[in-house]
Design an enzyme around this catalytic site. Structure first.
Site, PDB file in Angstrom:
ATOM      1  N   ASP A 287       0.834  -1.202   0.000  1.00  0.00           N
ATOM      2  CA  ASP A 287       0.000   0.000   0.000  1.00  0.00           C
ATOM      3  C   ASP A 287       0.875   1.261   0.000  1.00  0.00           C
ATOM      4  OD1 ASP A 287      -2.322   1.505   0.128  1.00  0.00           O
ATOM      5  OD2 ASP A 287      -3.143   0.413   1.831  1.00  0.00           O
TER       6      ASP A 287
ATOM      7  N   ASP B 252     -10.858   2.142  -3.086  1.00  0.00           N
ATOM      8  CA  ASP B 252     -11.430   1.874  -1.764  1.00  0.00           C
ATOM      9  C   ASP B 252     -12.949   1.925  -1.815  1.00  0.00           C
ATOM     10  OD1 ASP B 252      -9.154   1.329  -0.392  1.00  0.00           O
ATOM     11  OD2 ASP B 252      -8.891   3.342   0.449  1.00  0.00           O
TER      12      ASP B 252
END
Ligand code: GLA
Length: 764
Positions: free
Chosen positions: A491, A561
């Protein structure tokens, strides 16, 4: 396929199955001019085309008006500072502060194969399914140019791949002079197009709304997109296409450019004084200044150019093919996931956020195993004292208060429940509240004397410094070596700001952005070398670094997301315009959706995630019995269709973004014997409704057996739905099929269906 040098004419000609690209050396000085990119043509002498814009100002005929020539001609690699007032690819500065560059031909070479680029991701030469290096299907043209006064040598690389309407370009600089040079701008590709009514297509967005399609007319002036965030960004993707105003999914001309790079980029279309667009792509010059010492080399990343006369769809499929066969997992070409199906995973982020321990994870794994889910991914929160996103980035040590008995114990328990194990990391970051920062405050990217800007309460580590990459990598490697870990989610949750490195000299601070990206690539390369079977998934606050550069390392990237299935329609439509479905991280999550609050049927969430890598992002121990009961069927559906989704040709049929009503796409196997159609009805309409859906990509002469997972396809003039009937490809593509949206199975918003097509001759 092939690259030719037409000696008498001094022309270079690159042919792909349906396109030709021509450039050539002109006048006594040896300017390299662009002549043509378009539908495939014969090897005729087309030098007359140079006169379209430059006539009659060729310097060796009329040096008096040299500037006219420089500002009008179509250059292969335009430079700035000496009379071309359009945007150029190159801005070089001498130690005296003078800026000018004029490139002329030195020599060229045509060779088999395709070279890699040191330190950078790049497409590679391989026949699908054949061992790398055994037989070449690429050819490469290398043209060397030089700016005599500075000694700057510029080498342009062009590669073509058998069977693909694509040309891959890159640029290498070498200082063959005797003094330092400062490179303020070095782009990777220029495309000069003739005047015409054209649109530019880009992918824009924000956090939770990545890669939405934007199409706008090119008009006078400069249309420019880019990123200066140190990553390719949520806001703009490193892609630009120029299409005829009338180009659609299925017809019309389009040129697509995609940048194989994960940092700052620029892409622009500048309409010249005569209306001809000059399209440029490369590293964003903003914040870039590279010191090139005598004898040293700078490599600019690759651009993939795709040409299509069969609309946006053919461009997309060409990008998909070149990325699948010649880019994805290039850093680890033998990685087993490059060409194979990925495990169905369940990720605990939306299930628990930071509130988990090993018992909770084992409970999820045990429940997931019952439905056939194959891997548990432990997301953020397992290390240091990370109890929220405020702390501990950099402290890559397992938190044994949560992971009781250590990581190996947890992983072994998950494995004995029958699941593989994956883990989340964010190696490029440092929290001010971390042991790492307390020990090394100068490891963050920062301007000395200025308080750095926090985002998500974290700073970015200075990955331009090898010793920092070494230390972080050794911490991560120790964790990954301590247990049986099959997958890593890498990430990156904030962009770069406050650009300063404590290690770089003052006249090299402008190198930080690019050196940072090289550091990231270096660590990813090491990771894949040490753990060759690892499945790496990239992520950046969702899809903030979804780019071709990252695909060289990870075969899949978390799309967004925003896991709301309806929002995902537009995100996945835009993403699939360039990137193969096999790369799109897509999961079924819980409802009401955590980002939008919308509730969509569980079944529909599964259809939408099927277009990507497929997995779950929910607490399987807490969702309703009914939803839980659907998972095994969805996992089966994934296994049934994944080969097709991963390897097939993708066709966009309808777009909810455009029509406000429904969204549908299909994938067709390369031999056109199998196809899968997904249809999502987004908006219910009053009155009895049936929708004609015209399919694409089928063999017009083959009969296809059609089955749908709902009884809603009309097969006769009556009211009912049918299944297991046969229609010919030409009928399916031209007359279409009829979906009864009024049937009880399709009533309401957000309903979906799958249609399976199998050629009769395959059924025997
Ligand atoms: C990012 C990712 C999420 C999750 C969180 C964890 O936002 O996109 O999927 O991993 O970080 O902090």
């Amino acid at each position: 396929m092939g690259i030719k040098y037409l000696e008498k004419e001094r022309l270079f000609k690159l042919d792909t199955p349906n396109s030709s690209y021509v450039c050539g050396v002109f006048d006594s000085e040896g300017f390299l001019l662009h002549l043509y990119y378009g539908k495939r043509i014969s090897d005729d002498d087309i030098r007359y085309l140079t006169q379209a814009y430059a006539y009659p100002f060729s310097p060796d005929k009329n040096n008096r008006d040299r500037g006219m020539f420089l500002d009008r001609a179509f250059f292969e690699y335009p430079t700035e500072g000496v009379g071309d007032y359009r945007q150029g690819c190159m801005d070089a500065e001498t130690v005296n502060g003078h800026r000018g560059c004029s490139l002329c031909y030195v020599n060229h070479k045509i060779s088999k194969g395709k070279p890699g680029i040191a330190g950078l991701p790049a497409t590679f030469d391989e026949i699908p399914g054949v061992t790398p290096g055994e037989e070449s299907i690429c050819e490469t043209l290398t043209i060397t140019l030089k700016d005599e006064p500075t000694g700057l040598t510029v080498t342009l690389f062009y590669s073509v791949f058998e069977g693909l309407d694509a040309i891959v370009r890159s640029v290498k600089l070498e200082n063959s002079g005797t003094s330092d040079l400062y490179i303020n701008k070095v782009l990777s590709a220029c495309l000069e197009l003739e005047e015409g009514k054209r649109d530019v297509i880009t992918l824009h967005g924000s956090w939770a709304r990545e890669r939405n399609i934007e199409r706008t007319a090119i008009s006078k002036g400069i249309y420019s997109i880019g990123s200066i965030k140190g990553e390719s960004s949520h806001q703009m993707n490193p892609f630009m296409a120029v299409a005829d105003r009338n180009t659609t999914q299925t017809q019309g001309e389009i040129f697509g450019l995609s940048f194989v790079y994960s940092g700052n980029f620029t892409a622009s279309a500048e309409c010249s004084q005569f209306g001809s667009p000059r399209v440029l792509m490369g590293i964003n010059p903003k914040g870039f200044r590279w010191k090139l010492e005598p004898g040293s080399v700078f490599n600019a990343p690759e651009v993939i150019m795709v040409y299509s006369t069969q609309g946006i769809g053919h461009m997309s499929r060409t990008f998909h093919d070149i990325m699948r066969d010649h880019l994805i997992s290039g850093a680890n070409i033998r990685n087993k996931f490059r060409n194979s199906s990925r495990p169905v995973l369940i990720n605990n982020w939306e299930a628990t956020y930071f509130d988990f321990d090993s018992d909770k994870l084992i409970a999820i794994a045990k429940e997931a195993a019952k439905s056939g889910i194959e891997m548990l991914v432990m997301d953020d929160g397992w290390f240091g004292n990370r109890s929220s996103d405020d702390m501990a980035l950099g402290d890559w040590y397992v938190n044994e208060d949560k992971i009781r008995g250590g990581l190996k114990k947890l992983v072994d328990a998950v494995r004995s429940a029958g699941l593989k194990f994956g883990i989340w990391i964010e190696p490029e970051m440092i929290s001010p509240d971390s042991d790492l920062y307390r020990e090394h405050p100068d490891w963050a990217v920062a301007i000395p004397g200025r308080t750095g800007t926090l985002m998500r309460n974290q700073y970015v580590l200075d990955f331009s410094r090898k010793e920092i990459v070494d230390e972080i990598y050794s911490r991560i490697k120790a964790v990954l070596s301590s247990a049986d870990i099959s997958y890593v989610k890498w990430d990156m949750n904030r962009p770069l700001s406050d650009i300063g490195s404590y290690a770089l000299e003052s006249d090299r601070q402008g190198e930080l952005f690019h050196r940072y990206v090289l550091g990231v690539y270096d660590m990813m390369g090491r990771l894949l070398k040490d753990f060759p079977d690892l499945l790496l998934e990239n992520c950046s606050g969702g899809g903030g670094r979804f780019d071709p550069g990252m695909l060289y390392y990870s075969p899949q990237i978390w799309c967004s997301d925003d896991t709301d299935a309806i929002e995902r329609l537009a995100i996945q439509e835009g993403t699939s315009m360039v990137y193969p479905l096999s790369t799109m991280g897509a999961h079924v999550s819980d409802c009401p959706n955590h980002v939008t609050g919308r509730t969509v049927p569980f079944e529909t969430r599964g259809y939408v995630a099927l277009a990507g890598t497929f997995g779950y992002e929910l607490d399987i121990t807490r969702i309703s019995q009914e939803d839980r009961g659907r998972i095994a069927g969805q996992v089966e559906m994934y296994h049934k269709y994944n080969e097709l989704v991963r390897t097939g040709d993708h066709y966009r049929l309808t777009s909810y973004r455009e029509n406000g009503l429904n969204d549908s796409w299909m994938v067709v196997s390369k031999d056109r014997s199998k196809a899968l159609v997904t249809y999502i009805k987004v908006m219910a309409r009053p009155f009895k409704r049936s929708v004609v859906l015209k399919l694409d990509g089928l063999d017009p002469n083959k009969d296809y057996r059609i089955s749908c997972d709902k009884d809603v396809l009309c097969t006769d003039a009556g009211e009912r739905g049918g299944n297991g009937f046969t229609l010919r490809g030409d009928t399916l593509m031209n007359a279409g099929i009829l979906i009864n949206e009024d049937s009880s199975d399709m009533k309401g918003d957000f309903r979906g269906l799958l249609i399976d097509l199998t050629a009769e001759d395959l059924l025997g």
